[in-house]
Write an enzyme that holds these catalytic residues in place. Structure first.
Site, PDB file in Angstrom:
ATOM      1  N   LYS A  39       0.839  -0.974   0.085  1.00 56.07           N
ATOM      2  CA  LYS A  39      -0.018   0.049  -0.109  1.00 56.07           C
ATOM      3  C   LYS A  39       0.825   1.359   0.033  1.00 56.07           C
ATOM      4  O   LYS A  39       2.134   1.139   0.336  1.00 56.07           O
ATOM      5  CB  LYS A  39      -0.952  -0.171   1.131  1.00 56.07           C
ATOM      6  CG  LYS A  39      -2.236  -1.037   0.958  1.00 56.07           C
ATOM      7  CD  LYS A  39      -3.592  -1.038   1.884  1.00 56.07           C
ATOM      8  CE  LYS A  39      -4.309  -2.190   1.402  1.00 56.07           C
ATOM      9  NZ  LYS A  39      -5.389  -2.414   2.484  1.00 56.07           N
ATOM     10  N   ARG A  60      -3.325  -9.923   5.283  1.00 55.10           N
ATOM     11  CA  ARG A  60      -3.457 -10.209   3.565  1.00 55.10           C
ATOM     12  C   ARG A  60      -2.259  -9.643   3.064  1.00 55.10           C
ATOM     13  O   ARG A  60      -2.209  -8.476   2.946  1.00 55.10           O
ATOM     14  CB  ARG A  60      -4.777  -9.580   3.201  1.00 55.10           C
ATOM     15  CG  ARG A  60      -5.273  -9.335   2.098  1.00 55.10           C
ATOM     16  CD  ARG A  60      -6.435  -8.423   1.963  1.00 55.10           C
ATOM     17  NE  ARG A  60      -7.200  -8.581   0.714  1.00 55.10           N
ATOM     18  CZ  ARG A  60      -6.644  -7.818  -0.419  1.00 55.10           C
ATOM     19  NH1 ARG A  60      -5.894  -6.825  -0.056  1.00 55.10           N
ATOM     20  NH2 ARG A  60      -7.089  -7.690  -1.616  1.00 55.10           N
TER      21      ARG A  60
HETATM   22  C1  8Y7 Z   1      -7.821  -4.803   1.656  1.00 50.93           C
HETATM   23  C2  8Y7 Z   1      -8.859  -5.538   1.361  1.00 50.93           C
HETATM   24  C3  8Y7 Z   1      -8.064  -4.633  -0.148  1.00 50.93           C
HETATM   25  C4  8Y7 Z   1      -7.648  -4.700   3.354  1.00 50.93           C
HETATM   26  C5  8Y7 Z   1      -9.208  -6.135   3.511  1.00 50.93           C
HETATM   27  C6  8Y7 Z   1      -5.253  -3.641  -1.669  1.00 50.93           C
HETATM   28  C7  8Y7 Z   1      -9.923  -6.086  -0.840  1.00 50.93           C
HETATM   29  C8  8Y7 Z   1      -6.472  -2.669  -1.809  1.00 50.93           C
HETATM   30  N1  8Y7 Z   1      -7.567  -4.125   0.703  1.00 50.93           N
HETATM   31  N2  8Y7 Z   1      -9.898  -6.257   2.179  1.00 50.93           N
HETATM   32  N3  8Y7 Z   1      -8.964  -5.508  -0.002  1.00 50.93           N
HETATM   33  N4  8Y7 Z   1      -8.389  -5.585   4.034  1.00 50.93           N
HETATM   34  N5  8Y7 Z   1     -10.061  -7.233   4.355  1.00 50.93           N
HETATM   35  O1  8Y7 Z   1      -4.184  -2.740  -1.504  1.00 50.93           O
HETATM   36  O2  8Y7 Z   1      -6.928  -4.043   3.758  1.00 50.93           O
HETATM   37  O3  8Y7 Z   1      -5.171  -4.704  -1.833  1.00 50.93           O
HETATM   38  S1  8Y7 Z   1      -7.799  -3.849  -1.975  1.00 50.93           S
END
Ligand code: 8Y7
Length: 363
Positions: free
Chosen positions: A301, A336
């Site tokens: 990010k 994640r």
């Molecule tokens: C997150 C996410 C994204 C996060 C959860 C990216 C779909 C943007 N970020 N889901 N999704 N938490 N639970 O940079 O921080 O991956 S999308």
């Protein structure tokens, strides 16, 4: 009613020491996981005023917290309670969620996994590298992204979920804000719903999730992906996100989603400045007070690019691993990430060095 007191567990040390000690006077297991907590930050919010105290566990119990005692004891029990298994997976050690984007415009890999077969191959590779869950997303939620139609989202994700399900036992989450996509994804074999709008984007999302009966990740976001980075503002970002998640848990439970099915996520980068993101990273352990598993997504990010001076998201692996270790050191149960192999190796070594033995994070 607005919450007036918050407890943030501090002084976290490896629970392996707990087992080895003859007596443990000053530490208690956090969420029955891999850490003990030995102190608490007691945060009192009264309107615009926020007071903070740091107390050892002994001091915390000895002090008379007056009318707030009941409020604090709920939080205290929530900090200690074991987290139930999620989609059959024990959460007593950090778990990794690998990211599989099925979008042409995904910022972090330039849309390299847009083709369904390539996405399946990428997912299988992440599973082989040690991902416990694969998060499949067909709608980019990067800042400024335009929404796609439900039909297009379904067309993107269903073949990928079905393809992975046919070839692997790995748990699959569907990254979507749309009720119909949730339905089609679960029918194709998804185990978990991951909604960056905490089931608030689609008016049918809460009842659909309740009906589907699968676990749900509720993530905090301020504003819509298109506009969220315009001027994010909070009274106190950590406490405001806590209040939001607490209210969403109540709403979801009232609508028939079992509490044991919920996972909470502060939503790094979703309507947050660098300062907001760092406050949430530093204060992450406060969310254990909600008594549910914590998921954290910081991988590649913007804030990592800012801190390390790396402009290209795909080149932010090293910094992302740092964020993942910080989350694990605060007891986050699910992390994640894009780079499973790097994160897995770092976590395994980090945990073994902390615990003084090789078993805890191993297999
Ligand atoms: C997150 C996410 C994204 C996060 C959860 C990216 C779909 C943007 N970020 N889901 N999704 N938490 N639970 O940079 O921080 O991956 S999308």
């Amino acid at each position: 009613m607005l919450r007036e007191i918050y407890l943030r567990p501090l002084g976290l040390f490896p629970a392996a020491l707990h087992e080895a000690a003859k007596d443990v006077w000053g530490g208690l297991p956090l969420a029955a996981g891999w850490l003990d907590f030995t102190a608490l930050e007691v945060i009192e919010r009264n309107g615009a005023r926020v007071d903070r105290f740091i107390a050892g566990l002994g001091q915390f119990f000895e002090r008379d917290w007056g009318r707030r005692t009941l409020n604090a004891s709920d939080l205290f029990e929530a900090l200690r309670a074991a987290r139930p298994r999620l989609a059959g997976m024990a959460l007593d050690r950090p778990r990794l969620m690998g990211i599989v984007n099925v979008t042409p415009d995904s910022f972090s890999d330039g849309g390299a996994h847009f083709d369904a077969n390539m996405a399946v191959a990428h997912g299988l590779a992440l599973a082989a590298d040690g991902a416990d869950i694969l998060d499949i997303g067909g709608e980019s939620t990067r800042p400024g992204a335009e929404p796609v139609t439900e039909t297009e989202e379904i067309r993107r994700i269903v073949p990928v979920i079905a393809g992975l399900r046919a070839r692997s036992e790995v748990r699959i989450s569907i990254d979507t804000r749309n009720a119909q996509v949730m339905r089609e994804a679960v029918a194709a074999g998804a185990d978990i719903i991951n909604d960056v709008s905490a089931l608030m984007h689609d008016p049918l999302a809460v009842e659909t999730a309740a009906e589907l009966g699968v676990p749900v990740v509720l993530m905090h976001a301020q504003g819509d992906p298109r506009t969220m980075q315009t001027a994010p503002a909070y009274d106190d970002v950590v406490l405001d996100v806590f209040d939001f998640l607490e209210a969403r848990v109540e709403a979801c439970c009232r609508a028939g989603i079992p509490r044991e099915h919920l996972v909470l996520d502060p939503g790094i980068g979703f309507g947050k400045t660098l300062e907001h993101n760092l406050a949430l990273m530093a204060g992450l352990s406060i969310f254990h007070g909600l008594g549910l598993p914590i998921l954290l997504g910081a991988s590649r990010k913007r804030f990592i690019g800012t801190l390390t001076g790396v402009e290209i998201p795909a080149d932010r692996t090293h910094g992302s691993v740092g964020a993942a270790l910080s989350a694990a050191a605060q007891g986050a149960q699910i992390i994640r990430v894009h780079d499973i192999a790097a994160t897995k190796a770092a976590l395994t070594v980090f945990q073994a060095c902390n615990d003084g033995r090789a078993t805890a994070a191993g297999g």
